[in-house]
Design an enzyme around this catalytic site. Structure first.
Site, PDB file in Angstrom:
ATOM      1  N   ARG A  77       0.795  -1.286   0.023  1.00  0.00           N
ATOM      2  CA  ARG A  77      -0.005   0.113  -0.052  1.00  0.00           C
ATOM      3  C   ARG A  77       0.818   1.277   0.034  1.00  0.00           C
ATOM      4  NH1 ARG A  77      -3.628   2.724   4.380  1.00  0.00           N
ATOM      5  NH2 ARG A  77      -4.986   3.743   3.170  1.00  0.00           N
ATOM      6  N   HIS A 103       0.411   4.406  -2.461  1.00  0.00           N
ATOM      7  CA  HIS A 103       0.241   5.975  -1.891  1.00  0.00           C
ATOM      8  C   HIS A 103       1.396   6.807  -2.501  1.00  0.00           C
ATOM      9  CE1 HIS A 103      -3.280   5.352   1.144  1.00  0.00           C
ATOM     10  NE2 HIS A 103      -3.132   4.649   0.029  1.00  0.00           N
ATOM     11  N   ASP A 128       8.151   8.800  -6.121  1.00  0.00           N
ATOM     12  CA  ASP A 128       9.324   9.424  -5.875  1.00  0.00           C
ATOM     13  C   ASP A 128       9.780   9.436  -4.359  1.00  0.00           C
ATOM     14  OD1 ASP A 128       7.449  10.993  -4.603  1.00  0.00           O
ATOM     15  OD2 ASP A 128       7.785  12.793  -5.828  1.00  0.00           O
ATOM     16  N   ASN A 183      -3.437   8.759   4.776  1.00  0.00           N
ATOM     17  CA  ASN A 183      -2.542   8.015   5.353  1.00  0.00           C
ATOM     18  C   ASN A 183      -2.314   7.962   7.034  1.00  0.00           C
ATOM     19  OD1 ASN A 183      -1.346   7.815   2.796  1.00  0.00           O
ATOM     20  ND2 ASN A 183      -0.130   9.818   2.992  1.00  0.00           N
ATOM     21  N   HIS A 195      -6.476  -5.720  -2.302  1.00  0.00           N
ATOM     22  CA  HIS A 195      -7.327  -5.739  -1.028  1.00  0.00           C
ATOM     23  C   HIS A 195      -7.641  -7.565  -0.807  1.00  0.00           C
ATOM     24  CE1 HIS A 195      -8.755  -1.791  -1.202  1.00  0.00           C
ATOM     25  NE2 HIS A 195      -7.403  -1.468  -0.901  1.00  0.00           N
ATOM     26  N   THR A 196      -6.846  -8.217  -1.342  1.00  0.00           N
ATOM     27  CA  THR A 196      -7.124  -9.597  -1.073  1.00  0.00           C
ATOM     28  C   THR A 196      -5.892  -9.819   0.122  1.00  0.00           C
ATOM     29  OG1 THR A 196      -6.389 -11.941  -1.762  1.00  0.00           O
ATOM     30  CG2 THR A 196      -5.002 -10.149  -2.736  1.00  0.00           C
ATOM     31  N   THR A 209      -8.991 -15.211   3.358  1.00  0.00           N
ATOM     32  CA  THR A 209      -7.424 -15.475   3.753  1.00  0.00           C
ATOM     33  C   THR A 209      -6.434 -14.126   3.389  1.00  0.00           C
ATOM     34  OG1 THR A 209      -7.213 -15.675   1.109  1.00  0.00           O
ATOM     35  CG2 THR A 209      -7.301 -17.740   2.365  1.00  0.00           C
ATOM     36  N   ASP A 237      -4.413 -13.903  -3.296  1.00  0.00           N
ATOM     37  CA  ASP A 237      -5.113 -15.038  -4.128  1.00  0.00           C
ATOM     38  C   ASP A 237      -6.227 -14.216  -4.807  1.00  0.00           C
ATOM     39  OD1 ASP A 237      -7.066 -14.616  -2.119  1.00  0.00           O
ATOM     40  OD2 ASP A 237      -6.475 -16.485  -1.111  1.00  0.00           O
TER      41      ASP A 237
HETATM   42  C1  HEM Z   1      -9.220   1.563  -5.805  1.00  0.00           C
HETATM   43  C2  HEM Z   1      -9.053   2.598  -5.044  1.00  0.00           C
HETATM   44  C3  HEM Z   1      -8.438   2.406  -3.621  1.00  0.00           C
HETATM   45  C4  HEM Z   1      -9.092   2.610  -2.467  1.00  0.00           C
HETATM   46  C5  HEM Z   1     -10.715   3.471  -2.156  1.00  0.00           C
HETATM   47  C6  HEM Z   1      -8.620   1.922  -1.438  1.00  0.00           C
HETATM   48  C7  HEM Z   1      -8.848   2.370  -0.027  1.00  0.00           C
HETATM   49  C8  HEM Z   1      -8.223   1.524   1.058  1.00  0.00           C
HETATM   50  C9  HEM Z   1      -8.357   1.578   2.483  1.00  0.00           C
HETATM   51  C10 HEM Z   1      -9.809   2.743   2.920  1.00  0.00           C
HETATM   52  C11 HEM Z   1      -7.998   0.850   3.240  1.00  0.00           C
HETATM   53  C12 HEM Z   1      -7.944   0.779   4.757  1.00  0.00           C
HETATM   54  C13 HEM Z   1      -7.178   1.767   5.233  1.00  0.00           C
HETATM   55  C14 HEM Z   1      -7.452   1.718   6.778  1.00  0.00           C
HETATM   56  O1  HEM Z   1      -8.687   1.874   7.332  1.00  0.00           O
HETATM   57  O2  HEM Z   1      -6.438   2.144   7.552  1.00  0.00           O
HETATM   58  C15 HEM Z   1      -6.987   0.169   2.091  1.00  0.00           C
HETATM   59  C16 HEM Z   1      -6.185  -0.835   2.611  1.00  0.00           C
HETATM   60  C17 HEM Z   1      -5.191  -1.372   1.713  1.00  0.00           C
HETATM   61  N1  HEM Z   1      -5.094  -1.038   0.312  1.00  0.00           N
HETATM   62 FE1  HEM Z   1      -6.381  -0.018  -0.687  1.00  0.00          FE
HETATM   63  N2  HEM Z   1      -7.511   1.340  -1.855  1.00  0.00           N
HETATM   64  C18 HEM Z   1      -7.476   1.398  -3.249  1.00  0.00           C
HETATM   65  C19 HEM Z   1      -6.530   0.912  -4.197  1.00  0.00           C
HETATM   66  C20 HEM Z   1      -5.286   0.079  -3.667  1.00  0.00           C
HETATM   67  C21 HEM Z   1      -4.254  -0.215  -4.623  1.00  0.00           C
HETATM   68  C22 HEM Z   1      -4.221  -0.015  -6.056  1.00  0.00           C
HETATM   69  C23 HEM Z   1      -3.503  -0.972  -3.767  1.00  0.00           C
HETATM   70  C24 HEM Z   1      -2.144  -1.594  -4.296  1.00  0.00           C
HETATM   71  C25 HEM Z   1      -1.913  -1.912  -5.545  1.00  0.00           C
HETATM   72  C26 HEM Z   1      -3.894  -1.027  -2.319  1.00  0.00           C
HETATM   73  C27 HEM Z   1      -3.337  -1.754  -1.541  1.00  0.00           C
HETATM   74  C28 HEM Z   1      -4.005  -1.926  -0.141  1.00  0.00           C
HETATM   75  C29 HEM Z   1      -3.452  -2.977   0.958  1.00  0.00           C
HETATM   76  C30 HEM Z   1      -2.570  -4.075   0.697  1.00  0.00           C
HETATM   77  C31 HEM Z   1      -4.171  -2.472   2.218  1.00  0.00           C
HETATM   78  C32 HEM Z   1      -4.129  -3.068   3.484  1.00  0.00           C
HETATM   79  C33 HEM Z   1      -2.996  -2.389   4.196  1.00  0.00           C
HETATM   80  C34 HEM Z   1      -2.476  -2.782   5.715  1.00  0.00           C
HETATM   81  O3  HEM Z   1      -3.106  -3.787   6.114  1.00  0.00           O
HETATM   82  O4  HEM Z   1      -1.828  -2.135   6.214  1.00  0.00           O
HETATM   83  N3  HEM Z   1      -5.109  -0.508  -2.392  1.00  0.00           N
HETATM   84  N4  HEM Z   1      -7.259   0.560   0.899  1.00  0.00           N
END
Ligand code: HEM
Ligand SMILES: *[C@@H]1O[C@H](CO)[C@@H](O)[C@H](O)[C@H]1NC(C)=O
Length: 330
Positions: A70, A74, A82, A102, A202-203, A252, A257
């Site tokens: 993530r 970001h 960068d 963030n 988000h897997t 999972t 996956d």
């Molecule tokens: C499509 C638009 C996206 C939205 C609206 C979004 C939104 C979010 C939100 C709200 C969270 C939880 C944050 C929290 O509550 O602390 C999250 C977690 C996460 N996002 Fe996204 N996300 C998006 C795209 C992506 C992309 C493109 C990636 C990576 C390629 C990604 C990877 C992750 C990962 C891996 C987590 C879990 C992080 C952790 O456990 O520390 N997301 N995302």
């Protein structure tokens, strides 16, 4: 004696060369390309060093892989890939860490610091923090069972960060409509398909109650028993239990996956922005494809990650450097 036509030809070749040079510089300044072999001579060990640190961090806490992936996202969506997200606030500098998407949410900075100090000890002043993040994101995916790919490198680090950009919606919020998600990715040169396949990240990982509260109490396109389960650890009142965590993929959460898409088919997406990808709209068929076809998901995910890693890199110029410490400019 040089013929007239060969003089003309020489002139044309020279002109073409200049046009190539001029156009390379006019598309967003200095635009050298990233490449997979950038460190072959200058720091051949970088990939091993990054992998070994990510490996021990993920062995200690599997969620860390998600957090690092993530961070790369970001980073890339604000000012390009960068390393801007890695810069700490100081009394005279404001970074991106307190931006709404963030704050209380992004994590993994200590792992990046650990990688950076080990890389500095094998090749000082050579490898950027932005590249370390891109490599560590790939390693995280692989370590959690996802696909592998060759990471393009050659990014340099920014001297600046942009809190206002990070807060402006360029990183879309989880309350986004489908068209907002599509537009935000399009603004970074990524397609709707890239958006759907990258959401498959988000897997893995966790979200805070505040990111999905409205969904589990107010939305109707959600499995009722799933909503009740999530409500048990996420009180309806704003400010109560805001930071309580739930897995984005309830089956999972530490394995990369295609379950994420299968869960969308049964209305068990955790975020509004997850379920909106399968809600009767234009992206339904892609969700169906990825839910059935792990290879299509892996292949498209890899291609989209490479495109995301290509967003506006700094490849030279006085507005860039190789930071010694990822948290501050040299
Ligand atoms: C499509 C638009 C996206 C939205 C609206 C979004 C939104 C979010 C939100 C709200 C969270 C939880 C944050 C929290 O509550 O602390 C999250 C977690 C996460 N996002 Fe996204 N996300 C998006 C795209 C992506 C992309 C493109 C990636 C990576 C390629 C990604 C990877 C992750 C990962 C891996 C987590 C879990 C992080 C952790 O456990 O520390 N997301 N995302
Ligand atoms: C549900 O929606 C109502 C009306 O928009 C809002 O006032 C309330 O805060 C929402 N509830 C939750 C738990 O988000």
């Amino acid at each position: 004696m040089v013929s007239f036509s060969s003089v003309i030809m020489l002139f044309n070749i020279t002109t073409i060369c200049w046009l190539v040079v001029i156009s390379a510089f006019s598309v967003g300044g200095v635009s050298a390309q990233l490449s997979t072999g950038y460190y072959t001579k200058s720091c051949p060990k970088v990939f091993d060093v990054v992998e070994s640190v990510v490996k021990s961090a993920v062995a200690k806490e599997r969620r860390m892989g998600a957090s690092i992936l993530r961070l790369h996202f970001h980073d890339c969506f604000v000012q390009g890939c960068d390393g801007s997200i890695l810069l700490d606030d100081t009394s005279s500098f404001t970074g991106e860490k307190t931006a709404v998407p963030n704050i209380n949410s992004v994590r993994g900075f200590n792992v990046i610091d650990d990688i950076k100090s080990k890389v500095e000890s094998v090749c000082p002043g050579v490898v950027s923090c932005a590249d370390i993040l891109a490599i560590a994101a790939r390693d995280s995916v692989v370590l959690l069972g996802g696909p592998n790919w060759d990471v393009k490198v050659g990014r340099r680090d920014s001297l600046t960060a942009s809190l206002s950009s990070a807060n402006s919606g360029v990183i879309p919020p989880p309350t986004s409509t489908l068209s907002n998600l599509v537009n935000r990715f399009q603004a970074r040169g990524l397609s709707a398909k890239d958006m759907v396949v990258l959401s498959g990240a988000h897997t893995i990982g966790q979200a805070r109650c505040t990111s999905f509260r409205n969904r589990i109490y107010n939305e109707t396109n959600i499995d009722p028993s799933f909503a009740r389960t999530r409500q048990a650890n996420c009180p309806s009142r704003n400010g109560v239990g805001d930071n309580n965590l739930a897995p984005l993929d309830l089956k999972t959460p530490t394995t990369f996956d295609n379950d994420y898409y299968q869960l969308l088919l049964v209305k068990k997406g955790l975020l509004h922005s997850d379920q909106i990808l399968y809600n009767g709209g234009s992206t339904d068929s892609l969700v169906e494809t990825y839910s059935k076809n792990p290879k299509a998901f892996n292949d498209d995910f890899v291609a989209a990650m490479i495109r995301m890693g290509d967003i506006s890199p700094l490849t030279g110029g006085s507005n860039s450097q190789i930071r010694k410490n990822c948290r501050r400019v040299n």
